[in-house]
Motif scaffolding. Structure first.
Motif: not given
Length: 278
Positions: A135-154
């Motif tokens: 799932l992490c690799r999918y999020v890093e590859k695809e631009d799906k910011k509208e489906s992310l909820f919470g804090d993007v952190s290192d």
């Protein structure tokens, strides 16, 4: 995943060494490669199964690289029904590709199996993202910011969830409105647990009549928790008369309790167990 070598041998060793008479086991499985023999051994060993399903939708399972499909889940559950194996099904709503249509399909399958006393359902709305996961690799590859909820952190150390097609809270509200039941938190009951431990201690030490008499005096919550275990132990010890007595006593308690509807689903199971004594 059930395998014909190591995990099958492990089940046989547990039964051979009679560890199942002293301990209760549980294990988490994928609904893949189950056979009649494997299901029989799980039942004999007294396992409680946690089944990782994620979804009943083949579209979601395929997109998220799950190695099984809906037919595999149904096949596995059919083995569990035949062997009377209790199971919790773990589901995740909101994975990549999720739509209201795929949600409705999974909910319809929950409703189909919810009538069984064998199956419980647990789900999460939205999937937590962890570093170095598919799932992490999918999020890093695809631009799906509208489906992310919470804090993007290192390193994704702070809670960040993927949820489609709406937020986790909206998703959960949508699901709850469609489910035939609610998933709630139940506080532990220390007194009930104490009596259950007493009964299992007596029976584990071979004091079958003492365990049986304690069962008779207990309230219906205790009987509901310990009946399956007692029936199996009594029949394994050729104490079929005691197995029959606790079965009839449990049914009588259900019929006389203040709210018999809560435990009514147990009666067909008790009758099935009684039939095995014929």
């Amino acid at each position: 995943i059930p395998t014909p070598d190591f995990s099958l041998a492990l089940l046989k060793d547990i039964i051979k060494s009679k560890l199942n008479q002293r301990f209760r086991f549980s294990s988490q499985f994928l609904p893949l490669n189950f056979t009649k023999e494997y299901a029989e051994l799980i039942f004999q060993a007294g396992f409680y199964v946690i089944l990782t399903c994620d979804s009943f939708s083949d579209k979601i399972l395929k997109k998220n690289n799950c190695p099984y499909r809906e037919k595999d889940i149904k096949k596995t559950l059919s083995f569990f029904e035949k062997q009377r194996i209790k199971c919790s099904l773990n589901l995740i709503f909101g994975l990549p590709g999720e739509t209201f249509e795929t949600i409705d399909h999974t909910v319809s399958m929950i409703k189909e199996y919810a009538g069984s006393d064998l199956f419980k359902f647990e789900y999460t709305a939205g999937a937590r993202i962890y570093k170095n996961t598919p799932l992490c690799r999918y999020v890093e590859k695809e631009d799906k910011k509208e489906s992310l909820f919470g804090d993007v952190s290192d390193g994704f150390l702070k809670p960040l969830f993927y949820s489609s097609p709406v937020s986790p809270l909206e998703l959960n509200h949508y699901i709850e409105e469609k489910l035939p039941f609610i998933i709630d938190f139940k506080k532990p009951d220390p007194e009930k647990n104490r009596i259950v431990r007493n009964i299992t201690f007596y029976v584990g030490k071979g004091f079958y009549k003492k365990g049986c008499s304690t069962f008779f005096k207990a309230d219906i919550k205790v009987k509901d928790s310990v009946f399956d275990y007692l029936f199996r132990r009594f029949t394994e010890a050729n104490e079929n008369m005691l197995a029959k007595k606790i079965s009839l006593n449990f049914m009588e308690s259900i019929e006389k309790c203040d709210n018999p509807g809560i435990y009514a689903h147990r009666i067909p199971m008790i009758q099935y167990f009684l039939g095995l004594l014929q």
